[in-house]
Design a protein around this motif. Structure first.
Motif, PDB file in Angstrom:
ATOM      1  N   UNK A 154      82.934  30.613  71.230  1.00  0.00           N
ATOM      2  CA  UNK A 154      82.101  29.414  71.162  1.00  0.00           C
ATOM      3  C   UNK A 154      80.947  29.374  72.140  1.00  0.00           C
ATOM      4  N   UNK A 155      80.764  30.422  72.933  1.00  0.00           N
ATOM      5  CA  UNK A 155      79.680  30.457  73.913  1.00  0.00           C
ATOM      6  C   UNK A 155      78.662  31.543  73.547  1.00  0.00           C
ATOM      7  N   UNK A 156      77.402  31.257  73.833  1.00  0.00           N
ATOM      8  CA  UNK A 156      76.323  32.200  73.554  1.00  0.00           C
ATOM      9  C   UNK A 156      75.940  32.941  74.832  1.00  0.00           C
ATOM     10  N   UNK A 157      75.833  34.267  74.740  1.00  0.00           N
ATOM     11  CA  UNK A 157      75.512  35.087  75.899  1.00  0.00           C
ATOM     12  C   UNK A 157      74.283  35.954  75.619  1.00  0.00           C
ATOM     13  N   UNK A 158      73.126  35.570  76.157  1.00  0.00           N
ATOM     14  CA  UNK A 158      71.946  36.434  76.028  1.00  0.00           C
ATOM     15  C   UNK A 158      71.971  37.515  77.109  1.00  0.00           C
ATOM     16  N   UNK A 159      71.393  38.658  76.806  1.00  0.00           N
ATOM     17  CA  UNK A 159      71.328  39.742  77.788  1.00  0.00           C
ATOM     18  C   UNK A 159      70.056  40.546  77.567  1.00  0.00           C
ATOM     19  N   UNK A 160      69.650  41.266  78.577  1.00  0.00           N
ATOM     20  CA  UNK A 160      68.385  41.998  78.505  1.00  0.00           C
ATOM     21  C   UNK A 160      68.473  43.328  79.229  1.00  0.00           C
ATOM     22  N   UNK A 161      67.757  44.300  78.706  1.00  0.00           N
ATOM     23  CA  UNK A 161      67.631  45.613  79.347  1.00  0.00           C
ATOM     24  C   UNK A 161      66.170  45.757  79.729  1.00  0.00           C
ATOM     25  N   UNK A 162      65.912  45.894  81.030  1.00  0.00           N
ATOM     26  CA  UNK A 162      64.534  45.928  81.521  1.00  0.00           C
ATOM     27  C   UNK A 162      64.305  47.145  82.407  1.00  0.00           C
ATOM     28  N   UNK A 163      63.066  47.583  82.434  1.00  0.00           N
ATOM     29  CA  UNK A 163      62.666  48.698  83.293  1.00  0.00           C
ATOM     30  C   UNK A 163      61.940  48.142  84.503  1.00  0.00           C
ATOM     31  N   UNK A 164      62.418  48.443  85.713  1.00  0.00           N
ATOM     32  CA  UNK A 164      61.772  47.933  86.923  1.00  0.00           C
ATOM     33  C   UNK A 164      60.364  48.481  87.083  1.00  0.00           C
ATOM     34  N   UNK A 166      57.157  39.950  88.127  1.00  0.00           N
ATOM     35  CA  UNK A 166      57.354  41.110  89.011  1.00  0.00           C
ATOM     36  C   UNK A 166      56.926  42.424  88.365  1.00  0.00           C
ATOM     37  N   UNK A 167      56.637  42.379  87.059  1.00  0.00           N
ATOM     38  CA  UNK A 167      56.165  43.589  86.393  1.00  0.00           C
ATOM     39  C   UNK A 167      57.228  44.400  85.683  1.00  0.00           C
ATOM     40  N   UNK A 210      55.214  50.395  90.255  1.00  0.00           N
ATOM     41  CA  UNK A 210      54.112  50.100  91.162  1.00  0.00           C
ATOM     42  C   UNK A 210      54.408  48.828  91.939  1.00  0.00           C
ATOM     43  N   UNK A 211      53.849  48.729  93.133  1.00  0.00           N
ATOM     44  CA  UNK A 211      54.065  47.534  93.941  1.00  0.00           C
ATOM     45  C   UNK A 211      53.278  46.348  93.398  1.00  0.00           C
ATOM     46  N   UNK A 212      52.244  46.625  92.638  1.00  0.00           N
ATOM     47  CA  UNK A 212      51.401  45.567  92.080  1.00  0.00           C
ATOM     48  C   UNK A 212      52.055  44.992  90.820  1.00  0.00           C
ATOM     49  N   UNK A 213      52.380  43.685  90.826  1.00  0.00           N
ATOM     50  CA  UNK A 213      52.998  43.085  89.645  1.00  0.00           C
ATOM     51  C   UNK A 213      52.080  43.158  88.423  1.00  0.00           C
ATOM     52  N   UNK A 214      52.694  43.382  87.269  1.00  0.00           N
ATOM     53  CA  UNK A 214      51.960  43.426  86.009  1.00  0.00           C
ATOM     54  C   UNK A 214      52.342  42.196  85.192  1.00  0.00           C
ATOM     55  N   UNK A 215      51.503  41.200  85.156  1.00  0.00           N
ATOM     56  CA  UNK A 215      51.826  39.951  84.482  1.00  0.00           C
ATOM     57  C   UNK A 215      51.755  40.128  82.970  1.00  0.00           C
ATOM     58  N   UNK A 216      52.823  39.747  82.305  1.00  0.00           N
ATOM     59  CA  UNK A 216      52.877  39.803  80.849  1.00  0.00           C
ATOM     60  C   UNK A 216      52.742  38.381  80.311  1.00  0.00           C
ATOM     61  N   UNK A 226      64.872  33.605  84.853  1.00  0.00           N
ATOM     62  CA  UNK A 226      65.071  35.045  85.046  1.00  0.00           C
ATOM     63  C   UNK A 226      63.991  35.816  84.292  1.00  0.00           C
ATOM     64  N   UNK A 227      63.745  35.429  83.047  1.00  0.00           N
ATOM     65  CA  UNK A 227      62.701  36.107  82.262  1.00  0.00           C
ATOM     66  C   UNK A 227      61.328  35.948  82.937  1.00  0.00           C
ATOM     67  N   UNK A 228      61.036  34.750  83.418  1.00  0.00           N
ATOM     68  CA  UNK A 228      59.756  34.504  84.094  1.00  0.00           C
ATOM     69  C   UNK A 228      59.630  35.372  85.338  1.00  0.00           C
ATOM     70  N   UNK A 229      60.690  35.435  86.122  1.00  0.00           N
ATOM     71  CA  UNK A 229      60.717  36.253  87.338  1.00  0.00           C
ATOM     72  C   UNK A 229      60.447  37.724  87.003  1.00  0.00           C
ATOM     73  N   UNK A 230      61.143  38.236  86.007  1.00  0.00           N
ATOM     74  CA  UNK A 230      60.999  39.643  85.627  1.00  0.00           C
ATOM     75  C   UNK A 230      59.575  39.953  85.175  1.00  0.00           C
ATOM     76  N   UNK A 231      59.003  39.065  84.383  1.00  0.00           N
ATOM     77  CA  UNK A 231      57.635  39.273  83.906  1.00  0.00           C
ATOM     78  C   UNK A 231      56.630  39.238  85.051  1.00  0.00           C
TER      79      UNK A 231
END
Length: 236
Positions: free
Chosen positions: A147-157, A133-134, A160-166, A126-131
């Motif tokens: 007993x379970x770990x839950x990571x979460x993220x807040x991202x800004x879409x 896609x920009x 631009x149509x051009x992906x910005x690779x991070x 998911x992180x790779x996909x988001x990066x």
């Protein structure tokens, strides 16, 4: 409305004043909480199945929020129009499904101001996909509940149509760059557990021997290296 620790952390990511669409809403707990605490002026409770929507409708009615919460049967975000919401929440679903929903409604995705995601699987993917896609990572968090770990993220879409690779390292993609940089205490617990479990399995495989064991040890050694690199952030 009292939320679980996991869902509370997701709700806390929503920017005050933003209209929120909760995808896969189930009981509509998050939309109800956001309206009740005047975080969102309006919310959409969306689910692909009729059963959860009926339960959601009952809860919304019991709270008296029929005017503020719009219930819609929807496959992902397909019943959401561009500009109707500023925030989308997707929590408690697989990472593959989250990526599919974002891609299937790309125009709607790009019209949003933020996406709050809590994938249950394939988190590194998911992180790779988001990066790729920009998307811009705004915040990351992690909670430990039952007993379970839950990571979460807040991202800004991307606007631009051009992906910005991070450029993130493998360790940052696996465990979350922002989580590592903030030395998140729950991530530290997770890394300690990861290291301990992998070391124990490798030790058993060494005694077992054989081609399959050797291949598995190789894979685990790579994963162990990443976990140990993650722990170095806490030494800084």
């Amino acid at each position: 409305m009292e939320l679980s620790k996991r869902m509370q952390a997701v709700a806390d990511f929503v920017t005050a004043g933003y209209i929120t669409a909760d995808i896969g809403t189930d009981h509509a707990y998050i939309p109800i909480y956001l309206i009740e605490h005047k975080i969102s002026p309006k919310a959409f409770a969306m689910d692909i199945n009729k059963g959860p929507l009926l339960r959601a409708k009952e809860h919304v009615a019991a709270c008296g929020y029929e005017k503020e919460i719009d219930l819609r049967q929807s496959d992902g975000m397909k019943a959401l129009k561009e500009g109707e919401a500023q925030t989308v929440v997707m929590a408690g679903m697989g990472g593959g499904l989250i990526m599919k929903i974002l891609s299937d409604s790309w125009k709607v995705t790009c019209s949003l101001k933020e996406c709050i995601l809590q994938p249950q699987s394939e988190i590194a993917k998911v992180r790779t996909y988001l990066l790729e896609k920009g998307f811009l990572f705004l915040e990351e968090s992690m909670v430990l509940e039952d007993g379970k770990f839950y990571p979460m993220m807040k991202v800004k879409p991307p606007s631009l149509s051009q992906p910005l690779t991070k450029s993130w390292t493998d360790t940052q993609i696996r465990y979350g760059k922002l989580l590592l940089e903030q030395k998140h205490p729950v991530l530290k617990l997770f890394l300690e557990k990861e290291i301990g479990v992998k070391e124990e399995i490798i030790s058993k495989l060494q005694k077992q021997g054989g081609a399959h064991a050797d291949q598995r040890m190789k894979e685990l050694s790579t994963e162990l290296k990443l976990a140990r690199e993650g722990m170095t952030y806490y030494d800084l």
